[in-house]
Design a protein around this motif. Structure first.
Motif, mmCIF file in Angstrom:
data_model
loop_
_atom_site.group_PDB
_atom_site.id
_atom_site.type_symbol
_atom_site.label_atom_id
_atom_site.label_comp_id
_atom_site.label_asym_id
_atom_site.label_seq_id
_atom_site.Cartn_x
_atom_site.Cartn_y
_atom_site.Cartn_z
ATOM 1 N N GLY A 287 -18.176 47.045 -57.121
ATOM 2 C CA GLY A 287 -19.230 46.064 -56.929
ATOM 3 C C GLY A 287 -19.866 46.172 -55.562
ATOM 4 O O GLY A 287 -20.008 47.257 -55.004
ATOM 5 N N HIS A 288 -20.241 45.024 -54.995
ATOM 6 C CA HIS A 288 -20.929 44.990 -53.704
ATOM 7 C C HIS A 288 -20.032 45.525 -52.588
ATOM 8 O O HIS A 288 -18.813 45.716 -52.762
ATOM 9 N N LEU A 289 -20.636 45.712 -51.424
ATOM 10 C CA LEU A 289 -19.926 46.266 -50.275
ATOM 11 C C LEU A 289 -19.701 45.229 -49.178
ATOM 12 O O LEU A 289 -19.403 45.589 -48.032
ATOM 13 N N ALA A 290 -19.846 43.953 -49.492
ATOM 14 C CA ALA A 290 -19.784 42.915 -48.460
ATOM 15 C C ALA A 290 -18.489 42.946 -47.666
ATOM 16 O O ALA A 290 -18.485 42.629 -46.468
ATOM 17 N N PHE A 291 -17.389 43.310 -48.310
ATOM 18 C CA PHE A 291 -16.107 43.373 -47.614
ATOM 19 C C PHE A 291 -15.703 44.809 -47.271
ATOM 20 O O PHE A 291 -14.546 45.071 -46.919
ATOM 21 N N GLY A 292 -16.646 45.730 -47.371
ATOM 22 C CA GLY A 292 -16.331 47.115 -47.076
ATOM 23 C C GLY A 292 -15.676 47.805 -48.261
ATOM 24 O O GLY A 292 -15.783 47.367 -49.413
ATOM 25 N N HIS A 293 -14.953 48.885 -47.959
ATOM 26 C CA HIS A 293 -14.337 49.701 -48.998
ATOM 27 C C HIS A 293 -13.344 50.617 -48.309
ATOM 28 O O HIS A 293 -13.498 50.970 -47.141
ATOM 29 N N GLY A 294 -12.295 50.988 -49.010
ATOM 30 C CA GLY A 294 -11.325 51.918 -48.442
ATOM 31 C C GLY A 294 -10.253 51.198 -47.639
ATOM 32 O O GLY A 294 -10.019 50.000 -47.794
ATOM 33 N N ILE A 295 -9.603 51.932 -46.728
ATOM 34 C CA ILE A 295 -8.445 51.373 -46.016
ATOM 35 C C ILE A 295 -8.833 50.245 -45.075
ATOM 36 O O ILE A 295 -7.981 49.436 -44.686
ATOM 37 N N HIS A 296 -10.107 50.167 -44.687
ATOM 38 C CA HIS A 296 -10.551 49.084 -43.810
ATOM 39 C C HIS A 296 -11.221 47.946 -44.586
ATOM 40 O O HIS A 296 -11.870 47.091 -43.980
ATOM 41 N N HIS A 297 -11.058 47.939 -45.907
ATOM 42 C CA HIS A 297 -11.559 46.818 -46.701
ATOM 43 C C HIS A 297 -11.016 45.521 -46.101
ATOM 44 O O HIS A 297 -9.852 45.432 -45.711
ATOM 45 N N CYS A 298 -11.867 44.517 -45.999
ATOM 46 C CA CYS A 298 -11.541 43.280 -45.289
ATOM 47 C C CYS A 298 -10.226 42.674 -45.760
ATOM 48 O O CYS A 298 -10.073 42.298 -46.927
ATOM 49 N N LEU A 299 -9.276 42.559 -44.833
ATOM 50 C CA LEU A 299 -7.966 41.999 -45.146
ATOM 51 C C LEU A 299 -8.079 40.543 -45.579
ATOM 52 O O LEU A 299 -7.315 40.060 -46.413
ATOM 53 N N GLY A 300 -9.052 39.825 -45.014
ATOM 54 C CA GLY A 300 -9.203 38.408 -45.296
ATOM 55 C C GLY A 300 -10.081 38.084 -46.479
ATOM 56 O O GLY A 300 -10.408 36.898 -46.691
ATOM 57 N N ALA A 301 -10.455 39.076 -47.291
ATOM 58 C CA ALA A 301 -11.339 38.817 -48.428
ATOM 59 C C ALA A 301 -10.781 37.744 -49.379
ATOM 60 O O ALA A 301 -11.527 36.861 -49.808
ATOM 61 N N PRO A 302 -9.483 37.772 -49.720
ATOM 62 C CA PRO A 302 -8.976 36.707 -50.597
ATOM 63 C C PRO A 302 -9.116 35.314 -49.988
ATOM 64 O O PRO A 302 -9.404 34.344 -50.694
ATOM 65 N N LEU A 303 -8.938 35.214 -48.671
ATOM 66 C CA LEU A 303 -9.074 33.917 -48.010
ATOM 67 C C LEU A 303 -10.524 33.454 -48.022
ATOM 68 O O LEU A 303 -10.810 32.285 -48.308
ATOM 69 N N ALA A 304 -11.459 34.359 -47.727
ATOM 70 C CA ALA A 304 -12.876 33.994 -47.747
ATOM 71 C C ALA A 304 -13.303 33.541 -49.136
ATOM 72 O O ALA A 304 -14.013 32.535 -49.291
ATOM 73 N N ARG A 305 -12.866 34.260 -50.154
ATOM 74 C CA ARG A 305 -13.230 33.890 -51.532
ATOM 75 C C ARG A 305 -12.639 32.532 -51.913
ATOM 76 O O ARG A 305 -13.286 31.720 -52.581
ATOM 77 N N LEU A 306 -11.404 32.268 -51.484
ATOM 78 C CA LEU A 306 -10.791 30.989 -51.812
ATOM 79 C C LEU A 306 -11.518 29.843 -51.114
ATOM 80 O O LEU A 306 -11.788 28.799 -51.729
ATOM 81 N N GLU A 307 -11.845 30.017 -49.844
ATOM 82 C CA GLU A 307 -12.572 28.962 -49.134
ATOM 83 C C GLU A 307 -13.903 28.682 -49.815
ATOM 84 O O GLU A 307 -14.311 27.521 -49.959
ATOM 85 N N ALA A 308 -14.596 29.734 -50.241
ATOM 86 C CA ALA A 308 -15.869 29.542 -50.945
ATOM 87 C C ALA A 308 -15.647 28.847 -52.287
ATOM 88 O O ALA A 308 -16.424 27.963 -52.677
ATOM 89 N N ALA A 309 -14.577 29.219 -52.988
ATOM 90 C CA ALA A 309 -14.306 28.636 -54.306
ATOM 91 C C ALA A 309 -13.957 27.157 -54.216
ATOM 92 O O ALA A 309 -14.161 26.400 -55.170
ATOM 93 N N VAL A 310 -13.428 26.725 -53.080
ATOM 94 C CA VAL A 310 -13.154 25.305 -52.854
ATOM 95 C C VAL A 310 -14.392 24.601 -52.318
ATOM 96 O O VAL A 310 -14.748 23.498 -52.756
#
Length: 403
Positions: A338-361
């Motif tokens: 999908g999109h590249l907002a959190f990057g890709h590969g070994i430097h993919h954003c570690l905090g992506a699950p946290l950002a998505r959860l905060e948005a979902a709340v």
């Protein structure tokens, strides 16, 4: 490949690059996915604009995040806070550093934070709802992720406003005296905080870090601890602030999409992914450098060159996304990535699950409590921050007072 003049000056006539970089991205993509341009302060830089080229560059072993591969590198004087962090290292050091914190950022561990995120969200909306008008950045999008990441890491509440001021200066004024002073103050603060966590550990991530050992039984040296704490604190909130503010702005400037989401809450997950694609919180990767001659999309980039991978451009590549400049919360998921907002590969954003959860709340709570939320400014007057972080300085909104 084209050798081009100043990057921002290439924006089509009458277009403000900071407010809307996408016409320039589209203009350059039509000529090819890889270009060499001049930038203010950074000299000549290779920019990667296409989706496929960006994913290739983000995973290419010959493109490094370590500044020592730059032909212009002379010393480590540019290391702002602490030792080299995960964004500034390659394997095996990157693997070691990431492995020491990755367990705290799994989807399962992050989900455990949902009740507290909901509580903070409700408290912010309790203060905001009776006012009838507010700056959504200052009142909601900013304090929520700051509170969450500071609680997760164990930063005392009384220091959070000061920490954010330092963070802002370092991110948006890195080459200024104010930025240098903020970096020095941040380093001193984190040094003392980590010393306190070592002497009096608590149930937080920084306390875990000072005691953590890698697979070989080694602990992180003090400088690397400071660098890790700095990265987690700054990256852990700056991007989420912009996900919340940019996402709200996208909804309010597309009222038909807002009404659809309010009528069909089940679309929330796809809506968040579309916010990330359409107006992601980070327009570019951090600077990278070619450790050797590298070929991307058929273009050779010599060793020692600076590289910027334009995530925002890749996420609007028509070769990957149909009608990419249309905001559509019903957009079908794309197979193969999908999109590249959190990057890709070994430097993919570690905090992506946290950002998505905060948005979902945050989004359901915001739209439920303030159902007639609307912009309190002309969209043309929206104030966007310049630089690699894509975000609004303010977001004036109005609504019917509640409570």
């Amino acid at each position: 490949m084209s050798t081009l003049p100043d990057f921002q000056a290439l924006a089509p006539a009458g277009m403000d690059f900071v407010a809307d970089p996408y016409p320039l991205y589209a203009h350059l993509r039509e000529q090819g996915p890889v270009h060499r341009v001049a930038t203010e302060g950074a000299g000549d830089v290779w920019v990667i604009l296409g989706y496929d080229a960006a994913r290739e560059a983000l995973t290419h072993p010959g493109i490094s995040t370590d500044v020592r591969h730059s032909a212009r590198w002379t010393s480590d004087g540019g290391q702002a806070v602490g030792g080299r962090n995960m964004l500034q290292t390659d394997p095996p050091q990157h693997t070691r550093l990431r492995g020491m914190v990755a367990g705290r950022f799994t989807a399962r561990r992050i989900e455990e934070l949902r009740p507290r995120i909901q509580q903070i969200t409700d408290q912010l909306l309790d203060r905001m709802a009776p006012l009838g008008a507010a700056d959504l950045v200052a009142s909601f999008a900013l304090p929520l992720p700051i509170a969450v990441i500071c609680e997760l890491l164990g930063v005392p509440e009384e220091h959070r406003d000061t920490f954010h001021e330092w963070s802002q200066r370092m991110v948006f004024e890195p080459a200024t005296q104010a930025g240098a002073e903020a970096a020095a103050a941040m380093a001193a603060f984190l040094t003392e905080l980590l010393r306190s966590k070592e002497e009096h550990p608590e149930d937080d991530l920084l306390s875990d870090l000072v005691r953590a050992e890698d697979a070989d039984g080694r602990r992180l040296p003090t400088e690397d601890l400071i660098g890790m704490a700095f990265l987690l604190l700054v990256a852990g909130h700056e991007t989420t602030v912009n996900l919340l503010a940019n996402g709200t702005y996208a909804l309010l400037t597309h009222p038909e999409q807002l009404k659809t989401l309010q009528a069909e809450p089940g679309l929330l997950e796809g809506a968040i992914e579309e916010m990330l694609r359409y107006e992601g919180p980070v327009t570019s990767s951090a600077y990278r450098w070619t450790a050797q001659d590298v070929e991307i999309a058929g273009q050779t980039i010599p060793a020692g060159e600076s590289v910027l991978i334009l995530l925002g451009s890749g996420s609007r590549d028509p070769g990957r996304f149909a009608e990419p400049d249309r905001f559509d919360i019903r957009r079908p998921r794309t197979a193969g990535g999908g999109h590249l907002a959190f990057g890709h590969g070994i430097h993919h954003c570690l905090g992506a699950p946290l950002a998505r959860l905060e948005a979902a709340v945050a989004f359901p709570a915001l739209l439920d409590r303030l159902p007639d939320l609307t912009l309190d400014t002309d969209p043309a007057d929206a104030a966007w921050r310049p630089g690699l972080i894509r975000g609004l300085t303010h977001l004036p909104v109005r609504y019917t007072p509640v409570g």
